[in-house]
Design a protein around this motif. Structure first.
Motif, PDB file in Angstrom:
ATOM      1  N   ASN A 167      -7.289  47.286  70.236  1.00 19.69           N
ATOM      2  CA  ASN A 167      -8.313  46.272  70.488  1.00 19.69           C
ATOM      3  C   ASN A 167      -9.569  46.869  71.140  1.00 19.69           C
ATOM      4  O   ASN A 167     -10.138  46.296  72.068  1.00 19.69           O
ATOM      5  CB  ASN A 167      -7.755  45.121  71.325  1.00 19.69           C
ATOM      6  N   ILE A 168      -9.968  48.048  70.648  1.00 17.39           N
ATOM      7  CA  ILE A 168     -11.174  48.736  71.123  1.00 17.39           C
ATOM      8  C   ILE A 168     -12.127  48.847  69.941  1.00 17.39           C
ATOM      9  O   ILE A 168     -11.707  49.164  68.822  1.00 17.39           O
ATOM     10  CB  ILE A 168     -10.840  50.142  71.653  1.00 17.39           C
ATOM     11  N   ASP A 169     -13.381  48.614  70.181  1.00 19.05           N
ATOM     12  CA  ASP A 169     -14.401  48.778  69.137  1.00 19.05           C
ATOM     13  C   ASP A 169     -14.387  50.240  68.682  1.00 19.05           C
ATOM     14  O   ASP A 169     -14.553  51.145  69.511  1.00 19.05           O
ATOM     15  CB  ASP A 169     -15.773  48.407  69.701  1.00 19.05           C
ATOM     16  N   PRO A 170     -14.171  50.529  67.390  1.00 15.94           N
ATOM     17  CA  PRO A 170     -14.130  51.904  66.901  1.00 15.94           C
ATOM     18  C   PRO A 170     -15.396  52.714  67.219  1.00 15.94           C
ATOM     19  O   PRO A 170     -15.316  53.920  67.459  1.00 15.94           O
ATOM     20  CB  PRO A 170     -13.951  51.741  65.391  1.00 15.94           C
ATOM     21  N   THR A 171     -16.540  52.060  67.267  1.00 16.39           N
ATOM     22  CA  THR A 171     -17.776  52.765  67.602  1.00 16.39           C
ATOM     23  C   THR A 171     -17.731  53.243  69.045  1.00 16.39           C
ATOM     24  O   THR A 171     -18.147  54.363  69.352  1.00 16.39           O
ATOM     25  CB  THR A 171     -19.003  51.868  67.369  1.00 16.39           C
ATOM     26  N   VAL A 172     -17.210  52.429  69.939  1.00 17.15           N
ATOM     27  CA  VAL A 172     -17.067  52.827  71.343  1.00 17.15           C
ATOM     28  C   VAL A 172     -16.127  54.023  71.438  1.00 17.15           C
ATOM     29  O   VAL A 172     -16.396  54.987  72.158  1.00 17.15           O
ATOM     30  CB  VAL A 172     -16.565  51.646  72.207  1.00 17.15           C
TER      31      VAL A 172
END
Length: 81
Positions: free
Chosen positions: A14-19
């Motif tokens: 549940n982490i933004d892939p860009t981050v």
């Protein structure tokens, strides 16, 4: 570009892939700058991905999404020293 495994694991956590791509570790790439007049030659090379451009300092550090949205950048990565 974001590696498929980085993208998939980010989604699972549940982490933004860009981050993840911008702030993760152990992912090394060679970065360089060039004069904009060489852009046509650079983009012809399939082994090079253009990831940004240098603007005046007063513009700040921004991330431009594929949808052309601009986001302010904040350092979140590892500090080794």
């Amino acid at each position: 570009p974001i590696e498929e495994i980085t993208f998939n694991e980010s989604i699972k956590m549940n982490i933004d892939p860009t981050v993840s791509a911008l702030n993760g570790g152990e992912d090394y790439e060679l970065l360089f700058t060039f004069d904009k007049k060489y852009m046509e030659k650079i983009i012809e090379n399939e082994n090079i991905t253009v990831i940004g451009e240098i603007k005046s300092k007063d513009k700040g550090v921004k991330l431009k999404s594929k949808g052309n949205n601009l986001y302010n950048m904040k350092a979140q990565g590892w500090v080794s020293f």
